[in-house]
Design a protein around this motif. Structure first.
Motif, PDB file in Angstrom:
ATOM      1  N   GLY A 247      -7.806  22.938  46.265  1.00 50.05           N
ATOM      2  CA  GLY A 247      -7.823  22.011  47.392  1.00 50.05           C
ATOM      3  C   GLY A 247      -8.949  21.007  47.292  1.00 50.05           C
ATOM      4  N   ALA A 248     -10.122  21.465  46.887  1.00 51.63           N
ATOM      5  CA  ALA A 248     -11.270  20.568  46.750  1.00 51.63           C
ATOM      6  C   ALA A 248     -11.037  19.536  45.658  1.00 51.63           C
ATOM      7  CB  ALA A 248     -12.531  21.379  46.451  1.00 51.63           C
ATOM      8  N   MET A 249     -10.478  19.966  44.526  1.00 53.93           N
ATOM      9  CA  MET A 249     -10.222  19.028  43.431  1.00 53.93           C
ATOM     10  C   MET A 249      -9.154  18.000  43.813  1.00 53.93           C
ATOM     11  SD  MET A 249     -12.435  19.949  41.197  1.00 53.93           S
ATOM     12  CE  MET A 249     -13.448  20.452  42.593  1.00 53.93           C
ATOM     13  N   ASP A 250      -8.106  18.436  44.496  1.00 49.64           N
ATOM     14  CA  ASP A 250      -7.072  17.496  44.943  1.00 49.64           C
ATOM     15  C   ASP A 250      -7.662  16.459  45.888  1.00 49.64           C
ATOM     16  OD1 ASP A 250      -5.206  18.808  43.435  1.00 49.64           O
ATOM     17  OD2 ASP A 250      -4.320  19.914  45.114  1.00 49.64           O
ATOM     18  N   PHE A 251      -8.552  16.900  46.771  1.00 47.16           N
ATOM     19  CA  PHE A 251      -9.199  15.992  47.724  1.00 47.16           C
ATOM     20  C   PHE A 251     -10.036  14.944  46.996  1.00 47.16           C
ATOM     21  CE2 PHE A 251     -13.084  15.124  50.255  1.00 47.16           C
ATOM     22  CZ  PHE A 251     -12.507  14.439  51.316  1.00 47.16           C
ATOM     23  N   LEU A 252     -10.832  15.379  46.017  1.00 46.15           N
ATOM     24  CA  LEU A 252     -11.686  14.450  45.282  1.00 46.15           C
ATOM     25  C   LEU A 252     -10.870  13.495  44.417  1.00 46.15           C
ATOM     26  CD1 LEU A 252     -14.501  16.945  44.257  1.00 46.15           C
ATOM     27  CD2 LEU A 252     -14.722  15.019  45.833  1.00 46.15           C
ATOM     28  N   GLN A 253      -9.787  13.995  43.856  1.00 46.05           N
ATOM     29  CA  GLN A 253      -8.927  13.119  43.065  1.00 46.05           C
ATOM     30  C   GLN A 253      -8.324  12.015  43.940  1.00 46.05           C
ATOM     31  OE1 GLN A 253      -5.971  15.290  40.799  1.00 46.05           O
ATOM     32  NE2 GLN A 253      -7.476  16.813  40.133  1.00 46.05           N
ATOM     33  N   ALA A 254      -7.899  12.392  45.127  1.00 46.90           N
ATOM     34  CA  ALA A 254      -7.300  11.417  46.032  1.00 46.90           C
ATOM     35  C   ALA A 254      -8.316  10.358  46.449  1.00 46.90           C
ATOM     36  CB  ALA A 254      -6.731  12.126  47.266  1.00 46.90           C
ATOM     37  N   LYS A 255      -9.549  10.771  46.720  1.00 45.05           N
ATOM     38  CA  LYS A 255     -10.581   9.815  47.111  1.00 45.05           C
ATOM     39  C   LYS A 255     -10.881   8.848  45.968  1.00 45.05           C
ATOM     40  CE  LYS A 255     -13.940  10.585  49.781  1.00 45.05           C
ATOM     41  NZ  LYS A 255     -15.234  11.013  50.361  1.00 45.05           N
ATOM     42  N   ARG A 256     -10.923   9.347  44.757  1.00 49.97           N
ATOM     43  CA  ARG A 256     -11.172   8.463  43.619  1.00 49.97           C
ATOM     44  C   ARG A 256     -10.027   7.474  43.450  1.00 49.97           C
ATOM     45  NH1 ARG A 256      -9.306   7.937  38.657  1.00 49.97           N
ATOM     46  NH2 ARG A 256     -10.667   7.008  37.062  1.00 49.97           N
ATOM     47  N   ARG A 257      -8.787   7.943  43.537  1.00 52.15           N
ATOM     48  CA  ARG A 257      -7.634   7.045  43.387  1.00 52.15           C
ATOM     49  C   ARG A 257      -7.680   5.920  44.399  1.00 52.15           C
ATOM     50  NH1 ARG A 257      -4.650  11.828  42.750  1.00 52.15           N
ATOM     51  NH2 ARG A 257      -3.841  11.650  44.877  1.00 52.15           N
ATOM     52  N   ALA A 258      -8.105   6.239  45.617  1.00 51.60           N
ATOM     53  CA  ALA A 258      -8.166   5.216  46.663  1.00 51.60           C
ATOM     54  C   ALA A 258      -9.182   4.133  46.324  1.00 51.60           C
ATOM     55  CB  ALA A 258      -8.510   5.858  48.005  1.00 51.60           C
ATOM     56  N   GLN A 259     -10.239   4.480  45.601  1.00 57.56           N
ATOM     57  CA  GLN A 259     -11.266   3.507  45.242  1.00 57.56           C
ATOM     58  C   GLN A 259     -10.863   2.654  44.048  1.00 57.56           C
ATOM     59  OE1 GLN A 259     -14.030   2.591  46.709  1.00 57.56           O
ATOM     60  NE2 GLN A 259     -13.758   4.049  48.381  1.00 57.56           N
ATOM     61  N   PHE A 260      -9.973   3.167  43.208  1.00 53.87           N
ATOM     62  CA  PHE A 260      -9.547   2.434  42.017  1.00 53.87           C
ATOM     63  C   PHE A 260      -8.050   2.151  42.094  1.00 53.87           C
ATOM     64  CE2 PHE A 260     -13.250   4.827  40.136  1.00 53.87           C
ATOM     65  CZ  PHE A 260     -14.034   3.708  39.897  1.00 53.87           C
ATOM     66  N   SER A 261      -7.647   1.454  43.130  1.00 51.97           N
ATOM     67  CA  SER A 261      -6.229   1.186  43.334  1.00 51.97           C
ATOM     68  C   SER A 261      -5.678   0.154  42.365  1.00 51.97           C
ATOM     69  CB  SER A 261      -5.978   0.728  44.775  1.00 51.97           C
ATOM     70  OG  SER A 261      -6.768  -0.421  45.061  1.00 51.97           O
ATOM     71  N   GLU A 262      -6.551  -0.725  41.867  1.00 61.21           N
ATOM     72  CA  GLU A 262      -6.124  -1.753  40.914  1.00 61.21           C
ATOM     73  C   GLU A 262      -6.438  -1.311  39.496  1.00 61.21           C
ATOM     74  OE1 GLU A 262      -4.473  -4.589  41.082  1.00 61.21           O
ATOM     75  OE2 GLU A 262      -4.063  -4.232  43.206  1.00 61.21           O
TER      76      GLU A 262
END
Length: 477
Positions: free
Chosen positions: A32-47
């Motif tokens: 759960g923690a890794m999925d959360f961090l992955q999602a936050k990173r994806r949101a910052q690098f959308s382009e």
């Protein structure tokens, strides 16, 4: 006091890994923690284009810094000294701790307050100080939690990521005087802050890490979110910064892209809360800041990596932890299973230089070589290529050209050498390869007919950026 975890050959690593795999609750928490961090990173690098451009820029800066490392270290020392900072060089953990202890004893220090520093974990700083009768107290909330629990960090960015809210609540109730059990996160944070505030006022020395050191200005850059780093470097009369020799960059203008990559890759933040720039001790007309600033530049195996053209790229790492957050192995066994200061993919490639390949070779094999770490590394370290190189070194025949690292050949066995020798012969001769392929293809009927269970257990694929999805949708056969 935190306990020391020593790495041992493969039997201990397997035992530690199995203990976590047999704990469904802990595995679920990590996933759960890794999925959360992955999602936050994806949101910052959308382009995608912006991400790749920034990664290439960051990698170029780090490659340039390493290509000029000896010169930049000399320039850094010159400018730090000119700024009034005292520079010390340490070849190994024992020397680093001895330098810090000499400073502490000279100023009659009894308490040291620490900001977050993985290098201090690397050298066993707390234990060295405690053995000399000096209290070393962690002020980063995650580090404070694991120190209170008598543990080591399980992640380089989020040290207590392996602990649940309930476990922390019970820990505070058991270990902090006058505290009752509460699962309110804000209340738990306030409890920690009250304890730490007193420690800042009582400390004789503040210790910090260094994210980057700027050679042309003699500046130490330290990023953080909680403010404890700023307190550690300004409140006590003496500030000691400890860092690996690879953290140097040439210019201040090199910092913005690296800081952008670091914070967005590590915690999914567009910018970190605090960026501290330290260029010297308190001046006569200044009202705060330390009277002395010391920098300990640590080798501890880094020059071994630097001397090898293929392995030098390991030193490009900016310690963001993104490779760990996306690693399917780390997500299932956590950091403590590795038994080293730096766990996960980055730990597997840097720990052999610090501890010897004979003590760490199991980590090189604890990877699926899926390449997720390569894809997310903000400075483009080819981690899987290095893992393959370390696997070869671990099985190399000692005292040959293939055995170049300390501890090479530790995993070599007669059986493995024979099998790989046969494999090499088969794959190097066309006739043998075709014959082996024919025999192997006859066994296809023994493969599982239903692979649904395996596919259901995998982490869902990350959706591609919209631009890429549109491109693939409109692509002609």
């Amino acid at each position: 006091m935190s306990k020391v975890i020593h790495i041992h050959p493969t039997e201990d690593f397997k035992a530690r890994s199995k203990a976590v795999l047999d704990n469904p609750g802990q595995r679920k928490n990590f996933r759960g923690a890794m999925d959360f961090l992955q999602a936050k990173r994806r949101a910052q690098f959308s382009e995608l284009d912006e991400l790749q451009g920034l990664r290439e820029l960051g990698a170029s800066i780090r490659r340039y810094s390493l290509a000029n490392l000896p010169r930049l270290l000399e320039q850094l020392e010159t400018n730090l000294t000119a700024n009034g900072v005292q520079v010390h060089w340490a070849e190994n953990p024992a020397q680093a701790n001895a330098i810090a202890l000499e400073i502490a004893q000279r100023v009659h220090a009894k308490r040291i307050i620490k900001g977050k520093s993985m290098v201090s974990e690397e050298v066993g700083f707390n234990h060295a100080m405690e053995a000399a009768g000096i209290e070393a107290f962690e002020s980063d909330m995650g580090e404070y939690i694991v120190q209170l629990a008598g543990e080591t960090p399980s992640h380089i960015i989020m040290p207590a990521i392996h602990k649940t809210k309930q476990e922390i609540a019970q820990l505070f109730a058991d270990e902090v005087p006058g505290v009752t059990y509460t699962e309110d996160v804000d209340a738990l944070i306030q409890i920690g802050r009250r304890v730490l505030r007193r420690k800042f006022a009582e400390a004789d020395i503040g210790l910090s890490g260094v994210n980057f050191a700027v050679a042309e200005t003699g500046t130490l850059c330290l990023v953080e979110n909680e403010g404890n780093g700023r307190m550690c470097t300004t409140v006590p009369k003496v500030h000691i910064a400890i860092t690996g020799i690879e953290k140097v960059v040439q210019k201040l203008e090199h910092l913005p892209p690296l800081l952008s990559l670091l914070t967005r890759s590590a915690t999914g933040q567009s910018v970190t809360t605090y960026v501290n720039m330290i260029s010297g001790p308190r001046k006569a007309d200044e009202k705060d800041g330390p009277q002395e600033v010391h920098v300990i530049l640590l080798d501890n195996g880094r020059t071994q990596a630097y001397a090898d053209d293929e392995l030098r790229v390991t030193l490009q790492c900016i310690r963001c932890g993104a490779c760990m957050n996306h690693c399917p192995v780390y997500a299932r066994i956590g950091g403590h299973a590795y038994g080293t200061t730096y766990p996960g993919p980055i730990g597997a490639i840097i720990s052999p230089h610090m501890l010897g390949l004979d003590q760490t070779y199991p980590l090189a094999f604890a990877s699926t070589l899926c390449g997720a770490c390569n894809e997310v590394c903000p400075v483009k370290i080819p981690i899987t290529d290095i893992l393959v190189r370390l696997r070869s070194e671990a099985q190399a025949k000692p005292e040959t050209e293939e055995a170049t690292l300390r501890g090479s050949g530790a995993a070599r066995t007669l059986t493995a050498a024979t099998v790989w020798g046969m494999w090499s012969q088969v794959y190097s001769k066309s006739g043998l390869y075709k014959l082996a392929s024919w025999f192997i293809s006859r066994g296809r009927g023994m493969s599982p007919s239903d692979q649904g269970a395996w596919t259901r257990s995998r982490t869902p694929l990350v959706p591609a950026p919209k631009r890429l999805r549109d491109l693939m949708k409109n692509r002609k056969p």
